[in-house]
Design an enzyme around this catalytic site. Structure first.
Site, PDB file in Angstrom:
ATOM      1  N   SER A 174      42.689  47.739  37.439  1.00  0.00           N
ATOM      2  CA  SER A 174      42.056  46.417  37.442  1.00  0.00           C
ATOM      3  C   SER A 174      42.922  45.473  38.254  1.00  0.00           C
ATOM      4  O   SER A 174      44.003  45.838  38.702  1.00  0.00           O
ATOM      5  CB  SER A 174      41.932  45.894  36.014  1.00  0.00           C
ATOM      6  OG  SER A 174      43.198  45.441  35.580  1.00  0.00           O
ATOM      7  N   LYS A 175      42.437  44.260  38.408  1.00  0.00           N
ATOM      8  CA  LYS A 175      43.169  43.264  39.186  1.00  0.00           C
ATOM      9  C   LYS A 175      44.603  43.100  38.692  1.00  0.00           C
ATOM     10  O   LYS A 175      45.521  42.949  39.471  1.00  0.00           O
ATOM     11  CB  LYS A 175      42.466  41.914  39.086  1.00  0.00           C
ATOM     12  CG  LYS A 175      41.661  41.617  40.320  1.00  0.00           C
ATOM     13  CD  LYS A 175      41.131  40.220  40.283  1.00  0.00           C
ATOM     14  CE  LYS A 175      39.990  40.131  41.286  1.00  0.00           C
ATOM     15  NZ  LYS A 175      39.105  39.028  41.059  1.00  0.00           N
ATOM     16  N   ARG A 176      44.739  43.135  37.378  1.00  0.00           N
ATOM     17  CA  ARG A 176      46.068  42.932  36.801  1.00  0.00           C
ATOM     18  C   ARG A 176      47.051  44.035  37.203  1.00  0.00           C
ATOM     19  O   ARG A 176      48.238  43.816  37.300  1.00  0.00           O
ATOM     20  CB  ARG A 176      45.962  42.869  35.276  1.00  0.00           C
ATOM     21  CG  ARG A 176      46.449  41.582  34.707  1.00  0.00           C
ATOM     22  CD  ARG A 176      46.224  41.514  33.212  1.00  0.00           C
ATOM     23  NE  ARG A 176      44.834  41.728  32.868  1.00  0.00           N
ATOM     24  CZ  ARG A 176      44.422  42.604  31.974  1.00  0.00           C
ATOM     25  NH1 ARG A 176      45.281  43.362  31.339  1.00  0.00           N
ATOM     26  NH2 ARG A 176      43.137  42.749  31.694  1.00  0.00           N
TER      27      ARG A 176
ATOM     28  N   TYR B 233      37.603  41.085  49.361  1.00  0.00           N
ATOM     29  CA  TYR B 233      38.715  41.588  50.166  1.00  0.00           C
ATOM     30  C   TYR B 233      38.792  43.116  50.124  1.00  0.00           C
ATOM     31  O   TYR B 233      38.104  43.764  49.350  1.00  0.00           O
ATOM     32  CB  TYR B 233      40.015  40.987  49.667  1.00  0.00           C
ATOM     33  CG  TYR B 233      40.145  41.018  48.166  1.00  0.00           C
ATOM     34  CD1 TYR B 233      40.297  42.227  47.497  1.00  0.00           C
ATOM     35  CD2 TYR B 233      40.104  39.850  47.405  1.00  0.00           C
ATOM     36  CE1 TYR B 233      40.416  42.270  46.126  1.00  0.00           C
ATOM     37  CE2 TYR B 233      40.218  39.888  46.029  1.00  0.00           C
ATOM     38  CZ  TYR B 233      40.371  41.104  45.402  1.00  0.00           C
ATOM     39  OH  TYR B 233      40.481  41.163  44.043  1.00  0.00           O
TER      40      TYR B 233
END
Ligand code: GLU
Length: 462
Positions: free
Chosen positions: A239-241, A13
């Site tokens: 990061s994703k978090r 994405y």
């Protein structure tokens, strides 16, 4: 004319860092009445997907970032790249290298054992003998092996690389003819007329290689701006978090495009201490020359604050449309104006606004125990019962102030303080002690529903 680009690899994405460089590129093109073009870098067939390309395009559509002209897909340009590979071979600026995988591995291992930088050793650079039988050559470009490669960067200033530290005759086409990453980026940026390249500084180390390609083909270099990364509050790469998630997840979480873009423009760029920028302002004020040299810090509170600002300033009819994504149909609700005027002051996200709205519009089926204990003390039931009776006796009520007047009348008559009606009424109407102004809640619900909720609460709590 300034031409900028966004060149995502569709491996997943669109994430927030990518979107920020896209935004910077878009704004800079707009500011200069130039063009912002889109190139999908989809040459890596194993890692790229059509879904990812579509997801990226969908995110752009949601955000309203329009690109000029047709989208360029690298996967459709093999012939273009082949032409320049042939040209470089013909001009003796590139050559066929027949080194086998085993030989290359051995070379690398020896270099590592000697604690040397691993690099190609130039074995076939000036080769004019007979190629080894059956060997499928790769094509390598002749890179300068000594001297300086200078990246004149609009953000970082002059960044000097020493050829002997970073370069070798790198591969520009694999044995199957497939061109390599740095080669096609340089070819496309030139052919697409891109003269200002704004991208993440994780690409800075690729730039010398791309410069080698430009120089070999005698092309002018674009202006480069390498934008420092976005860090989390602990100073680490996002990061994703921390929020390096799909841009479309921000839509689901209830952020508006305006807030997200405003948030992103301030990550690494500033204009005095101004925080709120309309799209027009961004387009007029943004310059990559003002991008900070250090990493920027992702801050969710800031995003929430901006989002709350934009929600507050969005016309109710538009908000009603936006809320339909949360299965909330308010578009023809007759008290939509009062409802949204009241609630949009309290919501940080559209999702929260939807939840708050649903909480009001749903008749409570249970009551918060603690709230009941606290609110239904003494003659509370009698007070709201009296209030309900007064409502029933009067004609149509429309405005929050109409309801307020009847509350006042009730407490005067019963000689109690405002809390004695406010608390039980709130629990009766909403099932709990928190929520928006009661006058507005009643105006939104209307007289009948208000009376019904009062009666229900009395039955349940007597
Ligand atoms: N395709 C690269 C990426 O997605 C960007 C290339 C560039 O901006 O030069 O990271």
């Amino acid at each position: 004319m300034v031409v900028t680009r966004f060149a995502p690899s569709p491996t997943g994405y669109l994430h927030i860092g990518g979107l920020r460089t896209a935004l910077f590129s878009y704004l800079w093109a707009k500011k200069n009445n130039g063009e912002f073009v889109l190139r999908i870098e989809d040459t890596d067939k194993a890692r790229n997907s059509e879904e990812a390309t579509q997801a990226i395009l969908k995110a752009f559509e949601w955000l309203g970032l329009e690109h000029n002209g047709e989208i360029t897909y690298q996967s459709q340009r093999d012939e273009v790249y082949a032409k320049y590979i042939k040209q470089l071979l013909d001009e003796g600026k590139a050559y066929k290298c027949y080194m086998s995988k085993e030989e290359l591995t051995e070379l690398r291992e020896t270099q590592m054992a000697n604690k040397e930088r691993t690099k190609y050793n130039g074995k076939y650079r000036d080769f004019d003998g007979t190629p080894p039988e059956g060997a499928e050559p790769v094509i390598r470009i002749k890179a300068p092996l000594t001297g300086e490669i200078l990246v004149k960067d609009g953000v970082k200033g002059d960044v000097s690389f020493q050829a002997q530290d970073i370069l070798d005759d790198f591969v520009i086409a694999r044995a199957d003819g497939a061109p390599t990453y740095n080669f096609v980026v340089a070819i496309d940026d030139h052919l697409m007329g891109i003269n200002e390249v704004i991208r993440g500084d994780d690409h800075l180390s690729n730039t010398p290689k791309q410069i080698v390609v430009y120089n070999a083909l005698g092309w002018d270099l674009p202006k480069f701006y390498h934008v420092p990364m976005i860090h989390n509050s602990a100073g680490k790469k996002l990061s994703k978090r921390d929020g390096a998630t799909d841009v479309m997840a921000y839509k689901e979480m209830g952020y508006t495009p305006e807030a997200l873009l405003n948030f992103l423009v301030r990550l690494g760029w500033s204009y005095g201490d101004q925080e709120i920028f309309s799209m027009d302002e961004m387009e007029n004020l943004f310059s990559p020359k003002d991008i900070n040299k250090s990493a920027s810090i992702y801050n969710t509170e800031k995003l929430d604050w901006l989002n709350a600002h934009y929600i507050k300033n969005t016309p109710n009819s538009e908000l009603a449309e936006l809320l339909t994504q949360y299965d909330l149909v308010l578009t023809s609700h007759d008290k939509k104006e009062i409802l949204l005027d009241e609630l949009k002051e309290r919501a940080k996200t559209l999702k929260e606004l939807a939840t708050l709205t649903k909480e009001i519009l749903t008749t409570p089926t249970s009551y918060d125990e603690k709230a009941v204990k606290k609110a239904f003390k003494g003659n509370a039931i009698e007070v709201i019962n009296t209030f309900g009776a007064k409502l029933s006796a009067c004609g149509d009520l429309h405005l929050p102030t109409d309801y307020h007047a009847i509350m006042e009348e009730t407490i005067t008559e019963m000689e109690v303080g405002f809390g004695k009606i406010g608390q039980p009424l709130r629990v009766a109407l909403l099932g709990k002690m928190t929520g928006p102004g009661l006058d507005s809640v009643m105006a939104i619900l209307g007289k009948e529903e208000t009376m019904l909720r009062i009666a229900n609460a009395i039955t349940a709590n007597s």
